[in-house]
Design a protein around this motif. Structure first.
Motif, PDB file in Angstrom:
ATOM      1  N   LEU A  45       0.864  -1.171   0.000  1.00 33.23           N
ATOM      2  CA  LEU A  45       0.000   0.000   0.000  1.00 33.23           C
ATOM      3  C   LEU A  45       0.903   1.225   0.000  1.00 33.23           C
ATOM      4  N   ILE A  46       0.576   2.208  -0.833  1.00 35.68           N
ATOM      5  CA  ILE A  46       1.331   3.446  -0.845  1.00 35.68           C
ATOM      6  C   ILE A  46       0.372   4.614  -0.663  1.00 35.68           C
ATOM      7  N   VAL A  47       0.895   5.678  -0.064  1.00 37.64           N
ATOM      8  CA  VAL A  47       0.091   6.866   0.194  1.00 37.64           C
ATOM      9  C   VAL A  47       1.046   8.040   0.371  1.00 37.64           C
ATOM     10  N   SER A  48       0.553   9.244   0.142  1.00 35.44           N
ATOM     11  CA  SER A  48       1.371  10.428   0.396  1.00 35.44           C
ATOM     12  C   SER A  48       0.500  11.519   0.988  1.00 35.44           C
ATOM     13  N   THR A  49       1.166  12.452   1.667  1.00 32.55           N
ATOM     14  CA  THR A  49       0.462  13.560   2.301  1.00 32.55           C
ATOM     15  C   THR A  49       1.417  14.739   2.424  1.00 32.55           C
ATOM     16  N   GLY A  50       0.862  15.891   2.690  1.00 31.28           N
ATOM     17  CA  GLY A  50       1.691  17.070   2.908  1.00 31.28           C
ATOM     18  C   GLY A  50       2.636  16.832   4.082  1.00 31.28           C
ATOM     19  N   SER A  51       3.908  17.193   3.903  1.00 27.74           N
ATOM     20  CA  SER A  51       4.921  16.930   4.928  1.00 27.74           C
ATOM     21  C   SER A  51       4.652  17.666   6.237  1.00 27.74           C
ATOM     22  N   TYR A  73      -0.569   7.590   9.646  1.00 31.64           N
ATOM     23  CA  TYR A  73       0.004   6.556   8.776  1.00 31.64           C
ATOM     24  C   TYR A  73       1.091   5.768   9.494  1.00 31.64           C
ATOM     25  N   LYS A  74       1.935   6.445  10.263  1.00 27.65           N
ATOM     26  CA  LYS A  74       2.974   5.729  11.018  1.00 27.65           C
ATOM     27  C   LYS A  74       2.341   4.780  12.033  1.00 27.65           C
ATOM     28  N   GLY A  97      10.043   8.670   1.547  1.00 33.13           N
ATOM     29  CA  GLY A  97      10.733   9.823   0.993  1.00 33.13           C
ATOM     30  C   GLY A  97       9.920  11.083   1.105  1.00 33.13           C
ATOM     31  N   GLU A  98      10.565  12.170   0.720  1.00 33.32           N
ATOM     32  CA  GLU A  98       9.932  13.478   0.754  1.00 33.32           C
ATOM     33  C   GLU A  98      10.350  14.225  -0.506  1.00 33.32           C
ATOM     34  N   ILE A 130       5.838  16.933  -0.105  1.00 28.94           N
ATOM     35  CA  ILE A 130       4.955  15.772   0.029  1.00 28.94           C
ATOM     36  C   ILE A 130       5.791  14.617   0.569  1.00 28.94           C
ATOM     37  N   THR A 131       5.279  13.942   1.598  1.00 24.03           N
ATOM     38  CA  THR A 131       5.936  12.770   2.170  1.00 24.03           C
ATOM     39  C   THR A 131       5.190  11.524   1.722  1.00 24.03           C
ATOM     40  N   SER A 132       5.947  10.539   1.252  1.00 25.07           N
ATOM     41  CA  SER A 132       5.339   9.286   0.795  1.00 25.07           C
ATOM     42  C   SER A 132       5.620   8.166   1.792  1.00 25.07           C
TER      43      SER A 132
END
Length: 155
Positions: free
Chosen positions: A109-115, A124-125, A133-134, A143-145
């Motif tokens: 599963l992958i997702v990203s959000t504003g850092s 998410y953690k 990454g960022e 954006i942090t993935s």
């Protein structure tokens, strides 16, 4: 209750957009950037996005939404949003758990959000995702993935 929803339906797309705009306005405030793609969406762009949507209903009202695109063994979470009036009710967790429990095998599963979106990053953690990454999108916006590998138990 979580059900698959059809955003090609005008009324449903309008409901999803309403939740999205309310939810992402909160994120925009958190990350101090109001020019983010979810705030530029329209009913029409939602209807053409190609994502699969699931809605969480509270007393007949759409309270949260998750959308995904699946390619091979990658489940890409494009949107996870909860209307602000339903924050802190566990809706985001239920939507995420729903997606995780409906996989068909070994998937990532992958997702990203504003850092700067610390509530989402913490969520998410806490849900078992690992920062991958960022990326700096522009001045003041990164954006942090995240990803989470999971194995299904085969019976």
């Amino acid at each position: 209750m979580i059900i698959k929803i059809d955003v090609t339906n005008q009324k449903i797309a309008e409901e999803v957009l309403s939740v999205q705009l309310a939810s992402y306005k909160v994120e925009a405030e958190l990350i101090d950037c109001y020019d983010i793609p979810p705030l530029r969406d329209t009913v029409s762009t939602l209807q053409r996005c190609g994502e699969t949507f699931y809605g969480y209903y509270v007393d007949g009202e759409l309270g949260g939404v998750i959308s995904v695109k699946i390619e091979g063994d990658i489940i890409d979470i494009h949107r996870l949003m909860v209307h602000p009036k339903h924050f802190r009710k566990g809706i985001a967790k239920r939507l995420l758990d729903f997606i995780e429990s409906h996989g068909e095998g070994d998937e990532t599963l992958i997702v990203s959000t504003g850092s700067k979106n610390t509530p989402a990053i913490s969520f998410y953690k806490k849900s078992g995702f690992v920062k991958m990454g960022e990326v700096k999108v522009k001045e003041g916006l990164s954006i942090t993935s995240f990803e989470k590998k999971r194995k299904r138990n085969y019976r």
